[in-house]
Write a protein that holds these residues in place. Structure first.
Motif, mmCIF file in Angstrom:
data_model
loop_
_atom_site.group_PDB
_atom_site.id
_atom_site.type_symbol
_atom_site.label_atom_id
_atom_site.label_comp_id
_atom_site.label_asym_id
_atom_site.label_seq_id
_atom_site.Cartn_x
_atom_site.Cartn_y
_atom_site.Cartn_z
ATOM 1 N N VAL A 41 47.208 0.640 14.276
ATOM 2 C CA VAL A 41 46.104 0.006 12.954
ATOM 3 C C VAL A 41 45.368 1.000 13.213
ATOM 4 C CG1 VAL A 41 44.396 -1.293 13.601
ATOM 5 C CG2 VAL A 41 46.638 -2.507 14.930
ATOM 6 N N TRP A 42 45.198 1.816 11.612
ATOM 7 C CA TRP A 42 44.607 2.337 11.446
ATOM 8 C C TRP A 42 43.513 1.659 10.550
ATOM 9 C CZ3 TRP A 42 46.900 6.974 12.047
ATOM 10 C CH2 TRP A 42 48.497 6.658 11.690
ATOM 11 N N SER A 43 42.793 0.868 10.301
ATOM 12 C CA SER A 43 41.795 0.843 9.864
ATOM 13 C C SER A 43 41.086 -0.861 10.048
ATOM 14 C CB SER A 43 41.554 0.588 8.136
ATOM 15 O OG SER A 43 42.447 -0.358 8.156
ATOM 16 N N GLY A 44 40.038 -1.421 10.793
ATOM 17 C CA GLY A 44 39.130 -2.325 11.274
ATOM 18 C C GLY A 44 37.763 -1.497 11.192
ATOM 19 N N ASP A 45 37.203 -2.833 11.609
ATOM 20 C CA ASP A 45 35.757 -2.826 12.222
ATOM 21 C C ASP A 45 34.975 -2.886 13.593
ATOM 22 O OD1 ASP A 45 34.923 -2.120 9.436
ATOM 23 O OD2 ASP A 45 34.927 -3.637 8.295
ATOM 24 N N ASN A 46 36.140 -3.224 14.350
ATOM 25 C CA ASN A 46 36.538 -3.945 15.464
ATOM 26 C C ASN A 46 36.853 -4.680 16.004
ATOM 27 O OD1 ASN A 46 36.700 -6.965 14.844
ATOM 28 N ND2 ASN A 46 34.660 -7.235 13.299
ATOM 29 N N ARG A 47 37.258 -5.332 16.931
ATOM 30 C CA ARG A 47 38.097 -5.301 17.839
ATOM 31 C C ARG A 47 39.436 -6.361 17.260
ATOM 32 N NH1 ARG A 47 38.129 -10.478 20.793
ATOM 33 N NH2 ARG A 47 39.390 -8.787 22.480
ATOM 34 N N ASP A 48 38.759 -7.273 16.753
ATOM 35 C CA ASP A 48 39.749 -8.273 16.385
ATOM 36 C C ASP A 48 40.853 -7.565 14.944
ATOM 37 O OD1 ASP A 48 38.091 -10.075 17.084
ATOM 38 O OD2 ASP A 48 37.260 -9.937 15.114
ATOM 39 N N ALA A 49 40.530 -5.856 14.412
ATOM 40 C CA ALA A 49 41.733 -5.754 13.706
ATOM 41 C C ALA A 49 42.636 -5.027 15.420
ATOM 42 C CB ALA A 49 41.168 -3.932 13.156
ATOM 43 N N CYS A 50 42.706 -5.143 16.242
ATOM 44 C CA CYS A 50 43.185 -4.394 17.378
ATOM 45 C C CYS A 50 43.489 -5.735 18.036
ATOM 46 C CB CYS A 50 42.599 -3.471 18.185
ATOM 47 S SG CYS A 50 42.603 -1.948 16.736
ATOM 48 N N VAL A 51 44.027 -6.811 18.179
ATOM 49 C CA VAL A 51 44.307 -7.975 18.731
ATOM 50 C C VAL A 51 44.714 -8.851 18.042
ATOM 51 C CG1 VAL A 51 43.445 -9.510 19.925
ATOM 52 C CG2 VAL A 51 41.976 -8.067 20.097
ATOM 53 N N VAL A 52 46.264 -8.889 19.002
ATOM 54 C CA VAL A 52 46.969 -9.889 18.629
ATOM 55 C C VAL A 52 46.640 -11.267 17.799
ATOM 56 C CG1 VAL A 52 49.657 -10.821 18.319
ATOM 57 C CG2 VAL A 52 48.689 -8.322 19.103
ATOM 58 N N PRO A 53 46.853 -11.467 16.761
ATOM 59 C CA PRO A 53 46.039 -13.403 16.354
ATOM 60 C C PRO A 53 47.163 -13.915 17.799
ATOM 61 C CG PRO A 53 46.265 -12.463 15.239
ATOM 62 C CD PRO A 53 47.429 -11.150 15.629
ATOM 63 N N ASP A 54 46.509 -15.197 18.275
ATOM 64 C CA ASP A 54 46.522 -16.347 18.786
ATOM 65 C C ASP A 54 48.297 -17.015 18.332
ATOM 66 O OD1 ASP A 54 45.162 -16.001 20.974
ATOM 67 O OD2 ASP A 54 44.084 -17.560 20.304
ATOM 68 N N GLY A 55 49.360 -16.972 18.967
ATOM 69 C CA GLY A 55 50.167 -17.080 18.307
ATOM 70 C C GLY A 55 51.299 -16.785 17.360
ATOM 71 N N SER A 56 51.034 -15.514 16.793
ATOM 72 C CA SER A 56 51.387 -14.542 16.501
ATOM 73 C C SER A 56 52.823 -13.632 17.513
ATOM 74 C CB SER A 56 50.691 -13.249 16.292
ATOM 75 O OG SER A 56 51.207 -12.458 14.936
ATOM 76 N N THR A 57 53.567 -13.229 16.567
ATOM 77 C CA THR A 57 54.805 -12.157 17.490
ATOM 78 C C THR A 57 54.577 -10.852 16.446
ATOM 79 O OG1 THR A 57 55.483 -13.209 15.503
ATOM 80 C CG2 THR A 57 56.679 -14.193 16.955
ATOM 81 N N GLU A 58 53.716 -11.061 16.550
ATOM 82 C CA GLU A 58 53.056 -9.088 16.095
ATOM 83 C C GLU A 58 52.878 -8.720 17.206
ATOM 84 O OE1 GLU A 58 50.310 -8.863 13.088
ATOM 85 O OE2 GLU A 58 51.321 -10.202 11.312
#
Length: 385
Positions: free
Chosen positions: A67-84
């Motif tokens: 993950v190359w860009s983001g403002d907080n931890r949300d950019a580096c956390v896998v969303p619930d139910g996602s397979t990413e």
């Protein structure tokens, strides 16, 4: 019946044919070094598989899934139910990069640190290149003038009631700044000290030899963590009331003395490798002790132990991470502190920070290693294979 022999004399040079492809270029090098025998072929295949098993996941984590860009931890956390799959959180490194480099140094004064970095690089690079002229002037500027200017730039300068540069206390220093200050100071000071104690240990004067032996064996027998703890916590208890030393200064003294003891043994090994005839030849020329050491013995001894000297430097550079035990935040300490920020708390934040620290330390240590090899080849005189 007579036979007539016919001779043909070539009047032109035969055309030069290229060497077989299997013996030149990349294919030739691989056949000679990697696949020259059945054993080497097996080892090569095993090494390729091992490297793939190590570097393929690392590249996947650090580059492909990063993950190359983001403002907080949300950019580096896998969303619930996602397979990413989320890899390295470089957005965290980007957000904290100034703290990793400067620590808590005041933002409006960071230009002073940048000037120190630029001056150090501008003086070190030409000093490290043998073909660059004016080496004596460069050495004076690097070893005498630069430390004085860097000291006032980093700490501040007050003349009378006039504040030329605002004072910045060392507790505000951190990150790569502290790492480089400790490493460069320790490396610069430990080498001459180590040479002096190595000469002292080989001295014929009993008092000098005894003092050198006690110093070397004491500092070699005590862990660096203990040295840092004693210099930072215990030493003030033995000082008179009202007398104190800056914490960074105490760490610098402890690290320098600790490294000097190991450096002394490395240099002593080089001195023992010099044939006795070199000493006798120098004395036959009428040279006294110090001219003999400075002109004949030490240049040969130091050349023989370049790998050991640089190995000690690399170990010292990596040991700077131990200063965190006394409350100083070097590069690794600053990264560990930053990972506790709840705004960037994620499963990959800490790993990314350690990966970034590993890259920085590898660049410096690998650079010192390669430069030592360059110097060895430059000073090679043909008596070694």
């Amino acid at each position: 019946m007579s036979q007539t022999s016919t001779f043909q004399i070539r009047t032109e040079e035969a055309p030069r044919l290229p060497a077989p492809v299997s013996t030149t270029g990349l294919i030739g090098w691989m056949r000679q070094n990697l696949f020259s025998s059945a054993g080497n072929t097996i080892l090569t295949i095993f090494g390729i598989l091992l490297a793939y098993s190590i570097f393929a996941p690392l590249i996947q984590f650090a580059l492909i899934d990063a993950v190359w860009s983001g403002d907080n931890r949300d950019a580096c956390v896998v969303p619930d139910g996602s397979t990413e799959t989320v890899g390295a959180c470089w957005a965290f490194v980007k957000a904290y990069f100034p703290q990793f480099i400067y620590g808590r140094y005041p933002t409006e004064e960071i230009y002073r640190v940048n000037i120190v970095y630029a001056m150090f690089a501008g003086l070190l690079i030409p000093m490290a290149i043998p073909s660059v002229p004016f080496k004596k002037l460069n050495a004076v500027l690097l070893l005498i003038v630069f430390p004085i200017i860097a000291y006032y730039l980093l700490t501040g300068l007050v003349i009378g009631s006039d504040v030329i540069l605002p004072i910045v206390e060392t507790p505000f220093w951190g990150g790569l700044l502290v790492t480089l200050v400790i490493a460069v100071t320790g490396i610069t000071a430990s080498l001459p000290l180590g040479i002096l104690f190595a000469l002292g240990r080989r001295s014929d004067m009993p008092i000098v030899k005894l003092v050198s032996v006690i110093f070397i064996e004491f500092w070699r027998g005590v862990p660096l963590i203990t040295v840092l703890f004693m210099s930072s916590v215990m030493l003030p208890l033995f000082l008179p009331e009202g007398v104190t030393f800056d914490r960074l200064l105490r760490v610098l003294i402890g690290v320098t003395l600790f490294s000097a003891a190991y450096m002394a043994e490395v240099v002593r090994g080089g001195l023992q490798a010099i044939p006795k005839g070199q000493y006798e030849g120098a004395m036959a020329l009428g040279l006294r002790f110090w001219p003999m050491m400075g002109l004949i013995i030490l240049p040969q001894a130091l050349k023989l132990v370049i790998p050991g000297i640089v190995n000690t430097f690399i170990g010292l550079f990596k040991d700077t991470t131990l200063v965190m035990i006394v409350g100083m935040f070097d590069l690794l300490g600053q990264i560990q502190t930053s990972t506790s920020d709840p705004n960037w708390a994620s499963p990959t934040t800490g790993v990314t920070g350690y990966l970034f620290a590993a890259m920085i330390f590898f660049c410096f240590c690998f650079g010192m290693s390669r430069y030592s090899i360059f110097i060895e080849k430059k000073l090679h005189t043909g008596h070694k294979r």
